[in-house]
Design an enzyme around this catalytic site. Structure first.
Site, PDB file in Angstrom:
ATOM      1  N   ASN A 102     104.831  25.709  91.849  1.00 16.36           N
ATOM      2  CA  ASN A 102     103.662  26.302  92.490  1.00 16.36           C
ATOM      3  C   ASN A 102     103.689  27.821  92.435  1.00 16.36           C
ATOM      4  O   ASN A 102     102.643  28.467  92.386  1.00 16.36           O
ATOM      5  CB  ASN A 102     103.543  25.815  93.933  1.00 16.36           C
ATOM      6  CG  ASN A 102     102.954  24.417  94.017  1.00 16.36           C
ATOM      7  OD1 ASN A 102     102.187  24.013  93.152  1.00 16.36           O
ATOM      8  ND2 ASN A 102     103.319  23.672  95.038  1.00 16.36           N
ATOM      9  N   HIS A 129     105.673  28.077 107.295  1.00 21.94           N
ATOM     10  CA  HIS A 129     104.915  26.830 107.426  1.00 21.94           C
ATOM     11  C   HIS A 129     105.799  25.691 106.914  1.00 21.94           C
ATOM     12  O   HIS A 129     105.615  25.147 105.835  1.00 21.94           O
ATOM     13  CB  HIS A 129     103.618  26.920 106.622  1.00 21.94           C
ATOM     14  CG  HIS A 129     102.789  25.671 106.675  1.00 21.94           C
ATOM     15  ND1 HIS A 129     102.253  25.188 107.835  1.00 21.94           N
ATOM     16  CD2 HIS A 129     102.415  24.810 105.700  1.00 21.94           C
ATOM     17  CE1 HIS A 129     101.577  24.081 107.576  1.00 21.94           C
ATOM     18  NE2 HIS A 129     101.666  23.828 106.285  1.00 21.94           N
TER      19      HIS A 129
END
Length: 437
Positions: free
Chosen positions: A195, A277
Site C-alpha cells: 500500500n 489506527h
C-alpha cells in the site's frame, strides 16, 4: 437525463466549462504516470451530464457518423444542447473533490453524501473526480451512472479514470480510500510495502497537479503511515494538510462511553483518539467529558475504563466483521463526512476532534516526523490547531509510548518510500488493523 460522448479531439475548454454538467470518463492512462497496464486503444473518452429540472432540453443529435462510432452505452452516444442552463446566483464557486477507491463500498456510501450537499452545504456545487483501477473501471462507470440517475443539482461534473494525474488535477480535497486489503497470511510489513507504493505514487501525483492547498484525508490502511508516505512524496503541499482518518475510532469511543453512562452520545465531548489506527490506538477517557463533567467523575468503574472500554474501541472493527461478515463501510463514510465537516465548520467552544496529523512541532512530546492522531480544533477554514490544554497521567503516557513506538517502527519499514534510505522492518508486534480479519 442526458449523457454525451466526446471524441478525443474535443478542446480542454469544452471539457471543463463551468456551465457544463458533465460526467467525464477518461480511460486512456498516461503510461509515464501510471503503473497499471494500459487499456485497449478501442476505448474512448466519454462524457455524460445531468440536466437540471428547470433546464430546456434540445433534441438529441448525433455527434458523428453512426457507422464510424465505437460501441457505446445508450445515451452515452447522444448529446444535448445545454446552453439554456440557468445559473444559481447564490451558489459558491465550484470545488473539486478527488476520491480514490471510488468503486468500493465506502465510496458507494460517501459519494452520494458529497453529491447531495450534506457535506459541503446546500449552496456548494462540486465536481467529483473518481479514481479506480483497470479492474474496477467498469464498476466505476456504474457508479457514475448511479450518480447521474440521482439528479443531484449540486453535482456539476464527474470524472472517472485510472490515472491519478488526471483525477488529482486541480483537486481541492483528496479522499484517499483505495488500498489493498490484508490477505490471509500476509505480514503487516508486506501490507505496508504494497500500500505504501500506492500512496507514494498518489503523493507524487498530488504534488504535480493538485491545488497547492489541497486537503488530503487518507483512509486506506495502514492510514497513518500511508499518510506519512503520501506527504513525503508531495513536498509542494504543506504537510499540515494531510490527515489520517481516526474519526471512526473517536465515534466508536463516544458510543461506548454513552452506553456505559446511560446518556445519549451527543453528551460526550472532548474525545481524543491518540496514535495509530491500529489496536495500539489510545481512546482518551482522562480528558473526555460527559455532559460537561470529566468521564472519571461520571463513570466510577475505572477498571472498566482502562480495560474493557479501551479494548472494545480498539477491536470494534473486528467485532463488527464477526456480526456483519464484512468490514464497516457505512459508518466509515459517515466518519469521513464528520472529519471533513470538522475542518470546514468552527469547532464548538471548548470541544475538539481527533485526526491523524503530522507531529513536527507538537506540544505533547510525541516523536516528530510521524503521523499521529491528536486532538485538534478548527476555525472552519480547512485548517486546524493542536489543543494544548490537555492533561496526562502515567497510564495515558504509557499507552502513548506503545502506539508511538509502533508508528516509528512502521516508518522504518517504509524508509525506501519516503526518501529516507533503506527500509529496516522490525515491528514491535503484529497488531491487527481495526476491521481486519
Amino acid at each position: 437525463m442526458a449523457l454525451t460522448q466526446l471524441n478525443n479531439t474535443c478542446s480542454k475548454t469544452q471539457l471543463h466549462s463551468s456551465s457544463q454538467l458533465s460526467f467525464l470518463s477518461r480511460t486512456l492512462p498516461r503510461h509515464h504516470h501510471c503503473t497499471l497496464a494500459p487499456l485497449h486503444r478501442t476505448q474512448h473518452a466519454r462524457i455524460s451530464c445531468s440536466v437540471a429540472p428547470n433546464q430546456v432540453q434540445a433534441p438529441a443529435v448525433q455527434t458523428q457518423d453512426p457507422k464510424s462510432k465505437p460501441d457505446c452505452y445508450g445515451v452515452f452516444c447522444l448529446t444535448y444542447d445545454l446552453k439554456a442552463e440557468e445559473e444559481t446566483k447564490s451558489w459558491k464557486k465550484l470545488i473539486t473533490i478527488a476520491v480514490s477507491g471510488a468503486a468500493g463500498m465506502i465510496s458507494n456510501h460517501l459519494l452520494f453524501k458529497l453529491a447531495s450537499g450534506e457535506v459541503f452545504g446546500p449552496n456548494q456545487p462540486i465536481a467529483l473526480k473518481l479514481l479506480g483501477s483497470e479492474r474496477s473501471l467498469q464498476a466505476l462507470e456504474g457508479v457514475a451512472m448511479e450518480l447521474e440517475d440521482s439528479l443531484f443539482p449540486l453535482l456539476r461534473e464527474v470524472v472517472i479514470s485510472i490515472d491519478p494525474y488526471e483525477v488529482f488535477q486541480d483537486a481541492e480535497w483528496a479522499l484517499l480510500i483505495g488500498a489493498k486489503p490484508r490477505g490471509p497470511g500476509m505480514e503487516r510489513a508486506a501490507l505496508l510495502d504494497i500500500n505504501g507504493q500506492i500512496f507514494a505514487e498518489q503523493g507524487k501525483a498530488l504534488n504535480a497537479v493538485a491545488s497547492r492547498n489541497v486537503k488530503v484525508i487518507v483512509v486506506g490502511n495502514p492510514c497513518n503511515t500511508n499518510a506519512l508516505i503520501c506527504l513525503k512524496n508531495a513536498p509542494n503541499i504543506p504537510a499540515k494538510n494531510f490527515h489520517a482518518l481516526t474519526r471512526l475510532d473517536e465515534n466508536r469511543a463516544k458510543c461506548q462511553l454513552a452506553l456505559k453512562a446511560g446518556v445519549f452520545y451527543d453528551k460526550v465531548s472532548n474525545m481524543t483518539i491518540w496514535g495509530n489506527h491500529s489496536t495500539t490506538q489510545v481512546p482518551d477517557f482522562l480528558n473526555a467529558r460527559i455532559d460537561g463533567l470529566p468521564v472519571k467523575e461520571v463513570i466510577k468503574d475505572h477498571k472498566w475504563l482502562e480495560e474493557e472500554f479501551t479494548e472494545k474501541v480498539q477491536k470494534r472493527g473486528g467485532a463488527l466483521i464477526q456480526k456483519w461478515g464484512r468490514s464497516s463501510a457505512a459508518s466509515t463514510s459517515v466518519s469521513i463526512v464528520d472529519a471533513i465537516r470538522s475542518l470546514i465548520i468552527p469547532t464548538p467552544e471548548g470541544d475538539w476532534f481527533s485526526t491523524g496529523v503530522y507531529t513536527t512541532g507538537n506540544p505533547y512530546g510525541i516523536a516528530e516526523d510521524i503521523v499521529f492522531s491528536m486532538p485538534c480544533r478548527s476555525k472552519g477554514d480547512g485548517d486546524y490547531e493542536l489543543v494544548k490544554d490537555v492533561i496526562f497521567d502515567d497510564y495515558l503516557r504509557q499507552k502513548l509510548a506503545k502506539t508511538e513506538a509502533e508508528l516509528l517502527a512502521e516508518k522504518k519499514c517504509v524508509a525506501h518510500l519516503t526518501g529516507e534510505g533503506i527500509a529496516v522492518c522490525d515491528l514491535p508486534g503484529d497488531t491487527m488493523l481495526p476491521g481486519e480479519m
